[in-house]
Design a protein around this motif. Structure first.
Motif, PDB file in Angstrom:
ATOM      1  N   LEU A 288      -2.795  76.581  44.936  1.00  0.00           N
ATOM      2  CA  LEU A 288      -1.663  76.465  46.034  1.00  0.00           C
ATOM      3  C   LEU A 288      -0.612  77.149  45.257  1.00  0.00           C
ATOM      4  O   LEU A 288       0.095  77.896  46.054  1.00  0.00           O
ATOM      5  CB  LEU A 288      -1.227  75.093  46.049  1.00  0.00           C
ATOM      6  N   PHE A 292       1.058  80.535  46.605  1.00  0.00           N
ATOM      7  CA  PHE A 292       2.410  80.705  46.815  1.00  0.00           C
ATOM      8  C   PHE A 292       3.296  81.923  46.500  1.00  0.00           C
ATOM      9  O   PHE A 292       3.809  82.659  47.046  1.00  0.00           O
ATOM     10  CB  PHE A 292       3.012  79.418  46.407  1.00  0.00           C
ATOM     11  N   GLU A 295       2.138  84.882  48.129  1.00  0.00           N
ATOM     12  CA  GLU A 295       2.788  85.054  49.411  1.00  0.00           C
ATOM     13  C   GLU A 295       4.228  85.339  49.289  1.00  0.00           C
ATOM     14  O   GLU A 295       4.891  85.676  50.680  1.00  0.00           O
ATOM     15  CB  GLU A 295       2.621  83.608  50.379  1.00  0.00           C
ATOM     16  N   THR A 438      -3.836  85.260  52.546  1.00  0.00           N
ATOM     17  CA  THR A 438      -2.647  85.650  51.680  1.00  0.00           C
ATOM     18  C   THR A 438      -2.622  87.311  51.667  1.00  0.00           C
ATOM     19  O   THR A 438      -1.819  88.042  51.960  1.00  0.00           O
ATOM     20  CB  THR A 438      -2.475  85.066  50.505  1.00  0.00           C
TER      21      THR A 438
ATOM     22  N   LEU B 321       6.048  82.603  54.119  1.00  0.00           N
ATOM     23  CA  LEU B 321       5.867  81.789  52.952  1.00  0.00           C
ATOM     24  C   LEU B 321       5.583  80.421  53.134  1.00  0.00           C
ATOM     25  O   LEU B 321       4.886  79.666  52.857  1.00  0.00           O
ATOM     26  CB  LEU B 321       6.880  82.094  51.955  1.00  0.00           C
ATOM     27  N   SER B 325       2.167  77.989  53.318  1.00  0.00           N
ATOM     28  CA  SER B 325       1.788  76.968  52.363  1.00  0.00           C
ATOM     29  C   SER B 325       1.238  75.904  53.141  1.00  0.00           C
ATOM     30  O   SER B 325       0.442  74.816  52.499  1.00  0.00           O
ATOM     31  CB  SER B 325       2.965  76.528  51.755  1.00  0.00           C
ATOM     32  N   ASN B 328      -2.426  76.460  53.921  1.00  0.00           N
ATOM     33  CA  ASN B 328      -3.185  76.178  52.515  1.00  0.00           C
ATOM     34  C   ASN B 328      -3.315  74.944  52.169  1.00  0.00           C
ATOM     35  O   ASN B 328      -4.676  74.530  51.924  1.00  0.00           O
ATOM     36  CB  ASN B 328      -2.409  77.260  51.496  1.00  0.00           C
ATOM     37  N   LEU B 369       5.702  73.321  44.937  1.00  0.00           N
ATOM     38  CA  LEU B 369       5.952  74.461  45.551  1.00  0.00           C
ATOM     39  C   LEU B 369       7.589  74.673  46.126  1.00  0.00           C
ATOM     40  O   LEU B 369       8.166  75.918  45.817  1.00  0.00           O
ATOM     41  CB  LEU B 369       5.071  74.717  46.912  1.00  0.00           C
ATOM     42  N   GLY B 373       9.986  77.629  45.128  1.00  0.00           N
ATOM     43  CA  GLY B 373      10.684  78.478  46.087  1.00  0.00           C
ATOM     44  C   GLY B 373      12.278  78.476  45.570  1.00  0.00           C
ATOM     45  O   GLY B 373      12.908  79.427  45.679  1.00  0.00           O
ATOM     46  N   LEU B 403       9.573  73.056  52.435  1.00  0.00           N
ATOM     47  CA  LEU B 403       8.166  72.982  51.967  1.00  0.00           C
ATOM     48  C   LEU B 403       7.717  71.445  51.541  1.00  0.00           C
ATOM     49  O   LEU B 403       6.340  71.343  51.651  1.00  0.00           O
ATOM     50  CB  LEU B 403       8.461  73.943  50.446  1.00  0.00           C
ATOM     51  N   VAL B 407       4.229  70.790  53.530  1.00  0.00           N
ATOM     52  CA  VAL B 407       3.005  70.738  52.742  1.00  0.00           C
ATOM     53  C   VAL B 407       2.619  69.228  52.759  1.00  0.00           C
ATOM     54  O   VAL B 407       1.224  68.960  52.895  1.00  0.00           O
ATOM     55  CB  VAL B 407       3.172  71.063  51.226  1.00  0.00           C
TER      56      VAL B 407
END
Lengths: 461, 461
Positions: A288, A292, A295, A438, B321, B325, B328, B369, B373, B403, B407
């Motif tokens: 993941l 990320f 991405e 991706t 982005l 996520s 995914n 994540l 970010g 996120l 997620v």
């Protein structure tokens, strides 16, 4: 179901109930007994197995589905543990020894019979996923100068201690090299005084090496409809056999691993509910995070086109739609090629044939989606559901053309990725749908904005 | 390789070379001979098979891997075709009859022996993917009042015409119901005068019904390490057996179908290079179109937030982005649960356990994540790589919070989808990565913009 009653019986188990339960289990299929034992605590299972006739306890412990079999054996009285380990199949004993802590391993290994010890020494050093790690040393082999009758007599004597007797391996009496695999079914229909070499067809036996990958082993079983395959060393001496039940387990394991990898995570080594929270996070966070980070390039691409974005916010409306179409077509192509390579319908050298097929396929699929996209924009505009501005026809054309480009690109990238992975020495099945998506996303954005620049410069841009 | 030479030999094949090649093939493993025949034209293959000893031609035609076996049999001289069909295994004959055109089917069926005809009538009407469609009628069964010696003698007599003789099915002499499955290995080590019922353990045999799904059949083989399973009707009469080689083929087929479905397309019925262009488009366009139509909702969602978009174009930079996520993490969770349900590690009733596990897992992965970010935005801002404006800290907070939300949502949706599919009667393996991504995308956008509204209203929005 009597799971519950059994469970409670065992919860307050004294010797009397343990032997009671042991008796119940002895009248079941071993695999069903395993399911019931899996519901119990280790110490209850130990009590029950100790009370059971040895040969039936062996049947149960031989099942790879029995959880905590290593703990159970470690806690059994040493005399019983040794007896059971000597009687179990060598490949299973090896699996169990790999789970012991060092103290238990040394303690129990010391007490084992010579034959079991020798087998363990041989089997313990093969890496996982190889024929060596699946094989057992308990096979039937006879010299080529024996008769059918002598072979049958030998089989009767050793049957109990062999994993399978349905394939008999005939060796050269001098070099000990493997000459022939004879099926028991042909043996019992042959004349007793005939030579063992006269039985069955005179063809070279199918063999594997100890380091052959388990997927290749499975392919051979499928191709030749085998029940067992001999594992031979460089001198063509047979060092073990892999039986079909282990191949089925290996296939199931590969299938699980491949599905998880395709889903974009690391394979687990335990069932979903048994894996610890932290371990689960690790298995998922790795990929993941990588995805990320990759991405993030989309953010960079968008930043690069910020001027266009500000002038034509309307373009952003279609970004998710267009990008997901690229990912979807890529995911389709990847799943197709993963299987075609796994089944060896295609080889590495066929990559260009595939590329030549995916190109028109991608163009056609892209045109199909592009058409829907154009119809969507036109309908909304005409019906007054949304106003895409005076240049809505150009926007529709941009979206249509971008879909053709991105779906074609997605199909190509998705189909080539498994080839590239195989080429650089990875399993093609390591390709994952999220990874393909991706890969396609960043390029997809560039394609979209480039087409927009061509179609819309002078009007919107 | 001698593929090429063989190929050329056969290209200008007269009878002499055909019999020559036939001889070469007879000294190979049947599966290898099949691979060579697959390289030839149908008429060359016909010439070669006609020249071969019948029993060896049967071995080759019994391989499901032989392409165009139906065409080959249709073009063989009728006398030879009949002889071969009568000697082949009934399940294979059934497969081949299903591929004949009506004229050939009627012509060849008329000439078949009684036994083959009866088997065909029985086997032709079971739907695909069932035990009935995998089974063959050529098994060994004896009444319970026979001795070991009589059973062995019977086996010797019928061996040639049976798919397997390694499992012997013992039936009640009066009701004809199935009583016991006896392994040949136990039989040959028993006393000749003992009753067949004294052989092996006294446990109820594992059986399936003719309509049992092939995945359940495979599960039973895996669980009980079977070589064959009897198929019984409602009266407990044995009507056929499924052998392990057919189960391995079925598992491979299921694996291919599941991979393609997970990749977001319909399963193919032919190898990649053999499927026609139009058929390939159909198999892919269906799902691609459905996904595209669903994904159009993202455009509607974006249109809904167009005011916010225009005010804060900077928000669009992170849309790909954030959305990917969610997809995914959903794809990971789906692949996990597809396998856990397929292996029956979890049942339908366990859905809430899974939900309770995926909630904290999603929160943790989302925070992970989100952290990356926020670091990304802060770094770019501080290093002067990009200017997100005076409110960059609020934007970073928005991205981080979105996120976490997306997620978590992705993990929940992805893990629940296989349960929902099973609940409404579909195979959980029908869940596809692109489908999960699409489900998550629309909601993901809504989550993102809602969080932006909370964090940024009064400043940017």
């Amino acid at each position: 179901m009597n799971d519950l009653r059994l469970n409670q019986d065992a919860a307050n188990a004294d010797l009397a109930t343990a032997s009671n339960v042991a008796e119940q289990l002895a009248s079941m299929q071993a695999a069903d007994a395993v399911e019931l034992l899996n519901e119990l605590d280790v110490e209850d299972a130990v009590g029950i197995l100790a009370e059971m006739p040895r040969d039936h306890a062996v049947l149960i412990l031989d099942q790879p589905e029995l959880h905590s079999s290593a703990e159970i054996i470690a806690e059994l009285p040493p005399v019983i543990a040794r007896e059971l380990l000597d009687a179990m199949s060598a490949d299973r004993v090896t699996d169990i020894f790999q789970q012991f802590d060092d103290e238990t391993r040394i303690r129990l290994a010391a007490s084992l019979g010579q034959e079991t010890k020798a087998a363990l020494r041989k089997l313990l050093h093969y890496p996982p996923h190889t024929a060596g790690s699946l094989m057992t040393t308990e096979f039937v082999s006879v010299p080529a100068n024996w008769s059918v009758a002598a072979t049958l007599q030998h089989i009767r004597e050793v049957e109990r201690s062999r994993e399978t007797i349905y394939a008999i391996y005939v060796t050269d009496p001098r070099t000990k090299g493997l000459l022939r695999a004879v099926a028991l079914r042909r043996l019992i229909t042959s004349e007793p005084n005939d030579s063992i070499m006269s039985v069955g067809r005179d063809v070279a036996p199918v063999t594997v090496g100890p380091l052959t990958d388990q997927e290749d082993v499975a392919r051979l079983f499928r191709k030749h409809d085998l029940l067992a395959v001999p594992v031979v060393n460089d001198d063509n001496h047979i060092i073990g056999i892999v039986t079909v039940d282990d191949v089925i387990d290996a296939m199931t394991q590969e299938m699980t691993e491949d599905t998880l990898k395709f889903g974009g995570m690391e394979a687990l080594n335990k069932p979903y509910m048994q894996i610890g929270f932290v371990q689960m996070l690790r298995k998922r966070a790795g990929w993941l995070g990588v995805l990320f980070l990759s991405e993030m390039l989309t953010a960079s691409a968008m930043q690069y086109f910020e001027g266009e974005l500000e002038k034509a916010v309307v373009l952003t409306l279609f970004i998710p739609l267009i990008m997901s179409s690229g990912g979807n077509s890529g995911s389709q192509a990847t799943s197709l090629l993963i299987r075609a390579l796994a089944l060896q319908e295609l080889r590495l050298k066929d990559w260009w044939r595939v590329a030549l097929r995916e190109l028109p396929t991608g163009l056609a699929l892209g045109s199909f989606l592009g058409m829907i996209g154009i119809i969507r924009i036109t309908t909304w505009q005409m019906a007054g559901l949304y106003n895409y501005g005076p240049h809505w026809m150009l926007i529709a054309a941009t979206v249509g053309a971008a879909l053709i480009g991105i779906v074609t690109f997605g199909s190509l990238v998705g189909s080539m990725l498994p080839f590239i992975l195989q080429k650089i020495g990875f399993d093609p099945a390591s390709a994952s749908a999220p990874f393909v998506a991706t890969l396609v996303d960043v390029t997809g954005l560039v394609i979209y904005f480039s087409i927009a620049l061509v179609f819309l410069s002078g009007t919107l841009l």
